[in-house]
Scaffold this active site. Structure first.
Site, PDB file in Angstrom:
ATOM      1  N   GLY A  91      -0.867  17.841  -1.010  1.00 40.80           N
ATOM      2  CA  GLY A  91      -1.987  18.540  -2.456  1.00 40.80           C
ATOM      3  C   GLY A  91      -1.509  18.810  -3.753  1.00 40.80           C
ATOM      4  N   TYR A  98      -4.672  21.348 -10.571  1.00 40.53           N
ATOM      5  CA  TYR A  98      -4.094  22.270 -11.670  1.00 40.53           C
ATOM      6  C   TYR A  98      -3.050  23.699 -11.997  1.00 40.53           C
ATOM      7  CZ  TYR A  98      -7.488  20.037 -14.607  1.00 40.53           C
ATOM      8  OH  TYR A  98      -8.595  18.970 -15.000  1.00 40.53           O
ATOM      9  N   ASP A 117     -17.885  25.658  -4.486  1.00 46.88           N
ATOM     10  CA  ASP A 117     -17.143  23.993  -4.220  1.00 46.88           C
ATOM     11  C   ASP A 117     -17.264  23.460  -3.489  1.00 46.88           C
ATOM     12  OD1 ASP A 117     -15.774  21.538  -5.239  1.00 46.88           O
ATOM     13  OD2 ASP A 117     -13.979  22.222  -5.495  1.00 46.88           O
TER      14      ASP A 117
END
Length: 487
Positions: A125, A128, A259
Site C-alpha cells: 500500500g 500521502y 478513521d
C-alpha cells in the site's frame, strides 16, 4: 403550487450561493496557508519556515514519550516543563528515545545481521506519506516495512514549498516516527507487533531511510470474510472488542480510532490486529458544554456529558463501539448464520451496541460469554433431545479416514472449497448436521481443530476407501455401511 415551486427554487439558489461562497473562502485560506513560505526566495527564510513546521511536529510527538511516569500529576508537570523549555532541550529529549532507542519502549528486536540485505517482494500500500512493502529479511522471514513515500503527496508538497530535500524527509518522516511510538506504547495482542526500526536500510540494494519493521499480516477483506464460517467471523468481532477494551484504558489514556475502516486492520494467523495508527486520538475531547460532546454518524447522533474537568467523558469509547457496530458487526459479520442456540445473545449485542446502551466492559463480557458457551458446546442444549440422539444411527470406525476425493460434496460456508468441512463441538453435533444434509451418508472427525478447540468434520455423500489415520474417526450411517465392513 407555483408560489411553492418558486420559493423552493429561491431557497435552493440561496443555499447554493452560500455553499459556493464558503468553498471559495476555504480555498483561499488553504492557498494562503500552503504558500506561506513558498513565495519566499531567501534560503534562510525558507529554512526558518521549515524549522517552524519541524518544531510543531516534535511537539505532537513529545506527549507520547512522557507517560512512563505513574502519577498523572507528575506527567502533567513534566509536560508543562518541557513545553516551556528551549528547542534544544526538546530535541534532546525527543531524539534520544526516537532515534537512539534509549527510552523504555519495547520492541521485538531482530538484530542488524537480519537487516543487511532486505528483499522487497511486493507493495502492500501507499499513501500521502508512507509506503508499505512486503519484504523478506535474512533467513527468509516475511515482514512489513513502512517507510517514507519519496514520491508521495506530502513529500512533493514540502519540496515545492521549502526546496530542501533533507529537511523535507525529516518533516515527512515525523508521521512515521509518531506511529512507531504509538506502536511501542500501545502494545497489545490485537495491535500489530513492532519488531524493529532502521534508519538506513538497504532494500533491493537501494538505501531507504526510516523503516519501521512490523510483523506481516493479511489485509482484512470484508467480502472474503463474509464467505468464511461464523466461528472465524466471530473471532474477528471478539478481537475487535478486546482491542477497544484495551484502548479505553490504554497507557495513553482513552484512545479513539478516528478513521475506523477495515483497511486499518490485518489478520495474522487468523487474529485481528490494528496496523495503521495514523488517525488515533489519545485523550478525550475538551469541552465547555454538553453540546460540544455530540457524536455525529450518518444515521444517528449521540451526546455524552461534558465533565467537570472539561472533557467529553467516554466519547472515544462510545465512538469506537458504534463504529464497530456499524462498520463490522452489522455488515452481517456477526449475526449471519450464527448457531441457533446463540442467536438471542448475538441479537442482544447488536441491539446494545447499535443503541450505545452498553459500555465496552459490558460488551466484552457479552462476547466472552458467547465464546464460553460455544467452546463448551452448551449452545447445543437448546436443540431438541431427539436431534442429538441421532448418533446411535451411525457406525464408528476409529483410526481411519476416508481417502481424499471420495464422495465429497460442497456446502457453504466450508473450511474447504473442494468439499464440505465444518467446525463441530462433538460427534453428536456432526451427526445432527449430517442428518440435515440430504446427500450426507458419512462424516469424519479429523485431528485438526479450530481456534476454539472444535473439531473439523468432513462430510461425504458416499463411503469410499479407508486409509489409516490414528487421529481420525469415521462415522457412517448404518443404513449405508458397505457389506464388506458389516461382515
Amino acid at each position: 403550487m407555483g408560489h411553492s415551486l418558486r420559493a423552493a427554487a429561491l431557497l435552493a439558489f440561496v443555499v447554493l450561493s452560500v455553499l459556493v461562497s464558503l468553498l471559495i473562502t476555504s480555498l483561499k485560506q488553504f492557498g494562503s496557508g500552503s504558500t506561506r513560505f513558498f513565495n519566499a526566495t531567501n534560503p534562510e527564510e525558507l529554512r526558518r519556515g521549515l524549522d517552524v513546521q519541524l518544531r510543531e511536529r516534535r511537539k505532537e510527538i513529545l506527549p507520547l514519550l512522557l507517560p512512563h511516569a505513574d502519577d498523572d500529576d507528575e506527567k502533567n508537570g513534566v509536560l508543562e516543563e518541557v513545553q516551556h523549555s528551549s528547542d534544544s532541550a526538546l530535541d534532546l529529549s525527543l531524539w534520544n528515545e526516537v532515534t537512539l532507542g534509549t527510552g523504555k519502549a519495547h520492541r521485538d528486536q531482530m538484530g542488524c545481521e537480519s537487516l543487511v540485505d532486505v528483499r522487497a517482494v511486493e507493495v502492500l500500500g501507499s499513501g500521502y506519506t508512507k509506503l508499505v512493502v512486503k519484504a523478506n529479511v535474512a533467513g527468509g522471514q516475511a515482514v512489513a516495512l513502512k517507510m517514507v513515500n519519496e514520491q508521495g503527496v506530502d513529500m512533493r508538497k514540502c519540496l515545492k514549498e521549502f526546496r530542501d530535500a533533507e529537511g523535507c524527509r525529516e518533516l515527512v518522516s515525523y508521521k512515521l516516527q509518531k506511529e512507531m511510538l504509538l506502536l511501542q506504547r500501545l502494545r497489545h495482542p490485537n495491535v500489530i507487533k513492532f519488531k524493529d526500526q532502521n534508519y538506513n536500510i538497504s532494500i533491493n540494494n537501494k538505501i531507504r531511510r526510516v523503516a519501521v519493521i512490523l510483523e506481516q499480516g493479511t489485509p482484512l477483506q470484508m467480502i472474503q470474510l463474509l464467505q468464511t464460517p461464523w466461528e472465524d467471523r466471530f473471532r474477528v468481532c471478539l478481537d475487535l472488542v478486546r482491542l477497544l477494551h484495551f484502548l479505553s484504558r490504554s497507557p495513553l489514556g482513552s484512545v479513539g480510532l478516528l478513521d475506523f475502516q477495515p483497511r486499518q486492520f490485518v489478520t495474522v494467523s487468523g487474529q485481528l490486529k490494528l496496523t495503521d495508527l495514523d488517525d488515533v486520538s489519545a485523550g478525550e475531547l475538551a469541552c465547555r458544554t454538553h453540546a460540544d460532546c455530540t457524536l455525529k454518524f450518518p444515521h444517528r447522533n449521540f451526546t455524552v456529558l461534558c465533565s467537570t474537568q472539561g472533557v467529553c467523558d467516554g466519547l472515544n469509547e462510545k465512538r469506537n463501539i458504534y463504529n464497530a457496530y456499524s462498520l463490522v458487526f452489522s455488515t452481517y459479520l456477526l449475526p449471519h448464520q450464527a448457531p441457533p442456540g446463540l442467536t438471542h445473545l448475538v441479537d442482544h449485542i447488536m441491539n446494545t451496541t447499535g443503541e450505545l446502551k452498553a459500555d465496552i466492559n459490558q460488551t466484552l463480557e457479552a462476547f466472552e460469554h458467547i465464546l464460553l458457551l460455544y467452546k463448551l458446546g452448551l449452545h447445543l442444549d437448546n436443540l431438541h433431545p431427539s436431534a442429538l440422539r441421532v448418533l446411535r444411527n451411525y457406525m464408528r470406525i476409529s483410526g481411519r479416514r476416508v481417502s481424499y476425493g471420495n464422495g465429497e460434496y460442497r456446502c457453504w460456508p466450508s473450511y474447504s472449497q473442494q468439499g464440505c468441512v465444518l467446525s463441530v463441538h462433538s460427534a453428536r453435533e456432526a451427526a445432527h448436521i449430517c442428518n440435515s444434509h440430504s446427500q450426507c451418508s458419512s462424516f469424519t472427525l479429523t485431528g485438526q481443530k479450530t481456534w476454539t478447540g472444535h473439531h473439523l468434520a468432513s462430510f461425504r455423500s458416499s463411503f469410499g476407501h479407508l486409509v489409516p489415520d490414528s487421529a481420525s474417526e469415521v462415522y457412517v450411517k448404518k443404513s449405508r455401511v458397505p457389506r464388506t465392513i458389516k461382515e
